[in-house]
Write a protein that holds these residues in place. Structure first.
Motif, PDB file in Angstrom:
ATOM      1  N   TYR A   1       0.828  -1.213   0.000  1.00 54.17           N
ATOM      2  CA  TYR A   1       0.000   0.000   0.000  1.00 54.17           C
ATOM      3  C   TYR A   1       0.858   1.257   0.000  1.00 54.17           C
ATOM      4  O   TYR A   1       0.509   2.260  -0.637  1.00 54.17           O
ATOM      5  N   GLU A   2       1.982   1.207   0.710  1.00 50.75           N
ATOM      6  CA  GLU A   2       2.873   2.369   0.724  1.00 50.75           C
ATOM      7  C   GLU A   2       3.467   2.610  -0.664  1.00 50.75           C
ATOM      8  O   GLU A   2       3.648   3.755  -1.081  1.00 50.75           O
TER       9      GLU A   2
ATOM     10  N   HIS B   1       0.948   4.369  -2.694  1.00 52.56           N
ATOM     11  CA  HIS B   1       0.510   5.624  -2.107  1.00 52.56           C
ATOM     12  C   HIS B   1       0.623   6.787  -3.084  1.00 52.56           C
ATOM     13  O   HIS B   1      -0.334   7.533  -3.303  1.00 52.56           O
TER      14      HIS B   1
ATOM     15  N   HIS C   1      -2.403   9.335  -5.409  1.00 56.83           N
ATOM     16  CA  HIS C   1      -2.582  10.789  -5.455  1.00 56.83           C
ATOM     17  C   HIS C   1      -3.015  11.240  -6.847  1.00 56.83           C
ATOM     18  O   HIS C   1      -3.545  12.340  -7.009  1.00 56.83           O
TER      19      HIS C   1
ATOM     20  N   TYR D   1      -9.391   4.843  -0.895  1.00 58.18           N
ATOM     21  CA  TYR D   1      -8.395   5.842  -0.513  1.00 58.18           C
ATOM     22  C   TYR D   1      -9.028   7.224  -0.357  1.00 58.18           C
ATOM     23  O   TYR D   1      -8.637   8.000   0.518  1.00 58.18           O
TER      24      TYR D   1
ATOM     25  N   ARG E   1      -4.586  12.312   5.673  1.00 56.49           N
ATOM     26  CA  ARG E   1      -4.941  11.762   4.354  1.00 56.49           C
ATOM     27  C   ARG E   1      -6.236  12.380   3.851  1.00 56.49           C
ATOM     28  O   ARG E   1      -6.326  12.795   2.689  1.00 56.49           O
TER      29      ARG E   1
END
Length: 371
Positions: free
Chosen positions: A59-60, A63, A67, A92, A132
């Motif tokens: 997931y990182e 990330h 965006h 997200y 977030r």
């Protein structure tokens, strides 16, 4: 490892339960503690922690791509199905309503971001998750504020690949933020995010101008027409009397005696307050207080004299319908202002009914129609 596990390829496994813990801002250790009781059959702690660490690492890595959802949807670094990508984007950009309630109406700037510690303390949502959600709002705002050619909802759907319901929510949040509508007035403290989101939707639908600018603005022509109507109607006793009588007759056919009992003495003040609120929308400093003014000048006043939300609905519906029948007002005025009269009344009616609830367990303090 989880009944909600979704496998999209031999290389990438997305575990819904772990994804949710990551979005909530839990550390690997916290996520391991959370998931351990649910794993059946049981596995060694180190195995579960290793599995969760691997999930978090995935997931990182995603990330940055998240965006930029359109870029994420087209990339091949992560072999995911189209539906899996869509699901990740939706999750997200999801948010906690309690967090957005604390941000709503504030500027989406660095100062507000620094104050997210207070949001964390009030809501109990971890600071990582608060950031977030704030950053997502700011990112969407920046992307759409200069766009043209689509409605705000359409542009958010296009730019961020969000489902329609979520794009609508973002649109209403951004409309409130862009117009700096005050949601922190003491009188408004009892309302939740869903109440304000609904009010934002009503204002966008009925009181904004029809332009191709993505971020809609309050309609200056509506404001001007309401100012004209305020002068025409409130300065002519014959118009006021006829409109009041027509509304009374309309309500008598609908069997709303509580309204009829009070309409005679309160009608002019209700009318004046309603038109004054409509005049606010073209004044940047005044429009910030529009929800509080509706709650103070109309909703609380109706409560104080014992009106119900059903009575309010009937009253405003009659007011909208009888304008065109008011012969004391010249036909050219009825024709010219009829559409914007209905826009004004409909917006106030829908917002008033939504805000029709006791502000706290305490009774309403002394308020009256003459405020």
């Amino acid at each position: 490892m989880s009944e909600w596990m979704v496998t999209t390829s031999s290389a990438v496994v997305l575990d819904e339960a772990i994804l949710q813990l990551w979005l909530l801002g839990h550390s690997v250790e916290q996520a391991t503690t959370q998931r351990m009781p649910a794993i059946q059959p049981p596995v060694p702690l180190r195995v579960l922690k290793s599995y969760i660490t691997s999930q978090y690492r995935t997931y990182e890595m995603m990330h940055h791509y998240l965006h930029h959802p359109r870029h994420f949807a087209g990339q091949f670094m992560f072999p995911l199905s189209h539906s899996a990508k869509q699901h990740l984007i939706e999750k997200y950009y999801s948010f906690d309503e309690s967090v957005i309630r604390e941000i709503l109406g504030k500027k989406l700037n660095s100062r507000t971001r620094k104050d997210l510690d207070e949001v964390h303390e009030k809501t109990g949502v971890k600071i990582i998750s608060c950031r977030r959600q704030f950053d997502n709002l700011k990112r969407v705002m920046k992307k759409v504020e200069d766009a043209e050619g689509r409605t705000l909802v359409q542009d958010i759907e296009h730019q961020f690949l969000l489902p329609h319901y979520l794009a609508r929510q973002y649109a209403h949040i951004l409309f409130i933020a862009n117009n700096r509508l005050d949601t922190f007035r003491k009188r408004l403290s009892c309302y939740q995010f869903s109440d304000f989101e609904y009010c934002g939707a009503v204002l966008m639908q009925y009181w904004t101008a029809s332009t191709m600018d993505t971020l809609p603005e309050f309609d200056p022509q509506l404001a001007q027409d309401v100012r004209d109507l305020k002068s025409l109607v409130l300065n002519d006793r014959a118009v006021i009397d006829e409109l009041r009588n027509r509304i009374s007759n309309n309500l008598s056919q609908s069997a709303h005696p509580p309204v009829l009992e009070r309409i005679q003495s309160n009608f002019k003040v209700v009318l004046r307050n309603m038109l004054s609120i409509g005049c606010m929308i073209n004044q940047q400093k005044e429009v910030r207080n529009i929800l509080g003014e509706i709650a103070d000048k109309l909703v609380d006043a109706f409560m104080q004299v014992g009106w119900s939300s059903i009575d309010m609905d009937a009253f405003y519906s009659a007011m909208a319908a009888e304008f065109q029948n008011t012969a004391s007002l010249a036909s050219r005025y009825r024709e010219r202002y009829g559409t914007n009269w209905i826009r004004l009344i409909t917006g106030i009616k829908l917002i008033s009914i939504r805000l029709f609830k006791q502000p706290t367990s305490q009774s309403i303090l002394a308020r009256s129609f003459t405020r």
